[in-house]
Design a protein around this motif. Sequence first.
Motif, PDB file in Angstrom:
ATOM      1  N   GLU A  80      76.075 110.699  52.782  1.00 21.08           N
ATOM      2  CA  GLU A  80      76.668 109.330  53.193  1.00 21.08           C
ATOM      3  C   GLU A  80      76.775 108.894  54.716  1.00 21.08           C
ATOM      4  N   ALA A  81      76.387 109.656  55.756  1.00 21.50           N
ATOM      5  CA  ALA A  81      76.974 109.557  57.518  1.00 21.50           C
ATOM      6  C   ALA A  81      75.427 109.078  57.589  1.00 21.50           C
ATOM      7  N   ALA A  82      74.599 109.306  57.662  1.00 22.37           N
ATOM      8  CA  ALA A  82      73.017 108.386  57.591  1.00 22.37           C
ATOM      9  C   ALA A  82      72.525 107.797  56.591  1.00 22.37           C
ATOM     10  N   LEU A  83      72.909 107.695  55.337  1.00 28.89           N
ATOM     11  CA  LEU A  83      73.445 105.733  54.653  1.00 28.89           C
ATOM     12  C   LEU A  83      73.799 104.957  55.055  1.00 28.89           C
ATOM     13  N   ALA A  84      75.143 105.376  56.145  1.00 30.01           N
ATOM     14  CA  ALA A  84      75.388 104.661  56.671  1.00 30.01           C
ATOM     15  C   ALA A  84      74.935 103.702  57.880  1.00 30.01           C
ATOM     16  N   GLN A  85      74.225 104.418  58.400  1.00 28.90           N
ATOM     17  CA  GLN A  85      73.315 103.858  59.643  1.00 28.90           C
ATOM     18  C   GLN A  85      72.171 103.228  59.026  1.00 28.90           C
ATOM     19  N   ALA A  86      71.297 104.036  57.458  1.00 28.42           N
ATOM     20  CA  ALA A  86      70.395 103.233  57.342  1.00 28.42           C
ATOM     21  C   ALA A  86      70.828 101.722  56.073  1.00 28.42           C
ATOM     22  N   ARG A  87      71.826 101.700  55.752  1.00 26.73           N
ATOM     23  CA  ARG A  87      72.056 100.786  55.502  1.00 26.73           C
ATOM     24  C   ARG A  87      72.501  99.028  56.878  1.00 26.73           C
ATOM     25  N   ALA A  88      73.429  99.497  58.026  1.00 24.74           N
ATOM     26  CA  ALA A  88      72.637  98.325  58.860  1.00 24.74           C
ATOM     27  C   ALA A  88      72.133  98.528  59.135  1.00 24.74           C
ATOM     28  N   ARG A  89      70.332  99.456  59.016  1.00 25.52           N
ATOM     29  CA  ARG A  89      68.938  99.563  60.193  1.00 25.52           C
ATOM     30  C   ARG A  89      68.759  98.361  59.187  1.00 25.52           C
ATOM     31  N   CYS A  90      69.169  98.312  57.858  1.00 22.54           N
ATOM     32  CA  CYS A  90      67.974  97.461  56.712  1.00 22.54           C
ATOM     33  C   CYS A  90      69.552  95.990  56.493  1.00 22.54           C
ATOM     34  N   ALA A  91      69.863  95.708  56.546  1.00 18.69           N
ATOM     35  CA  ALA A  91      70.688  94.872  56.232  1.00 18.69           C
ATOM     36  C   ALA A  91      69.612  93.612  55.503  1.00 18.69           C
ATOM     37  N   ALA A  92      69.179  93.484  56.481  1.00 19.63           N
ATOM     38  CA  ALA A  92      68.706  92.313  56.533  1.00 19.63           C
ATOM     39  C   ALA A  92      66.980  92.636  55.446  1.00 19.63           C
ATOM     40  N   LEU A  93      66.650  93.853  55.039  1.00 19.72           N
ATOM     41  CA  LEU A  93      65.788  93.628  53.561  1.00 19.72           C
ATOM     42  C   LEU A  93      66.054  93.913  52.157  1.00 19.72           C
ATOM     43  N   PRO A  94      66.713  92.352  51.368  1.00 17.62           N
ATOM     44  CA  PRO A  94      66.723  92.587  50.529  1.00 17.62           C
ATOM     45  C   PRO A  94      66.280  93.096  49.490  1.00 17.62           C
ATOM     46  N   GLN A  95      64.618  94.095  49.469  1.00 15.02           N
ATOM     47  CA  GLN A  95      64.455  94.909  48.376  1.00 15.02           C
ATOM     48  C   GLN A  95      64.940  96.064  49.032  1.00 15.02           C
ATOM     49  N   VAL A  96      65.169  96.434  49.528  1.00  7.70           N
ATOM     50  CA  VAL A  96      65.632  97.719  50.130  1.00  7.70           C
ATOM     51  C   VAL A  96      66.692  98.371  49.963  1.00  7.70           C
ATOM     52  N   GLU A  97      66.804  99.471  47.924  1.00  4.96           N
ATOM     53  CA  GLU A  97      68.628  99.873  47.532  1.00  4.96           C
ATOM     54  C   GLU A  97      68.839 101.097  48.341  1.00  4.96           C
ATOM     55  N   LEU A  98      69.289 101.291  49.358  1.00  4.22           N
ATOM     56  CA  LEU A  98      70.099 102.463  49.328  1.00  4.22           C
ATOM     57  C   LEU A  98      71.223 103.161  48.448  1.00  4.22           C
TER      58      LEU A  98
END
Length: 198
Positions: free
Chosen positions: A80-98
């Motif tokens: 979950e710690a890694a995913l929190a950073q991934a969510r912030a990084r990909c926030a402007a990419l609507p095609q990405v589902e984490l």
Amino acid sequence: MNQNQPNTLPPAYFDHVYEANRDPWNFETSPYEREKYAATLAALPRPHYAEAFELGCSLGVLTAQLAGRCGHLLAVDVSEAALAQARARCAALPQVELRRMNVPAEFPTQQFDLILVSEVGYYWSAADLTRSADLLIGALQPGAHLLLVHWTPPVHDYPLTGDDVHEFFLAKTTEAGPLRHLGGQRHETYRLDLLEKR
């Protein structure tokens, strides 16, 4: 196979790693990672994939680069710690589902035309590699691509090596097997193999 570590590394292992260091493998800054990501994207034969699945997305550095080639990209990690950073990084990419997902115990139900297994296979036990491979191959549409990218030197904590993982999948490319080997590259400390579902 590492006889000292016969079991798949648990999610808690990765939570501890990310708690100790927000970027433990220097995904954001390493020239090695930057070159490997470029080689990974360059190895994909198609300019666009409608449905893609990335295992072990970590901080989402490669996820963000891959997203431009995907209609929908499901990227998963056990931490979950890694995913929190991934969510912030990909926030402007609507095609990405984490999603937090622990493969092979958990697995998505949809079919994909691209699956990327990058720096994750050697964390599995031999038994979980077998289970995961069956699930991954089953989730590929006919003609879909499976791209494997792994560090090759042995790591004492890890149950398998990158070579163990790649050779396991390459054994499924015999004439009667479910996969076809489209090509591979071996670099100083990692290898890349592109496979296609028959």
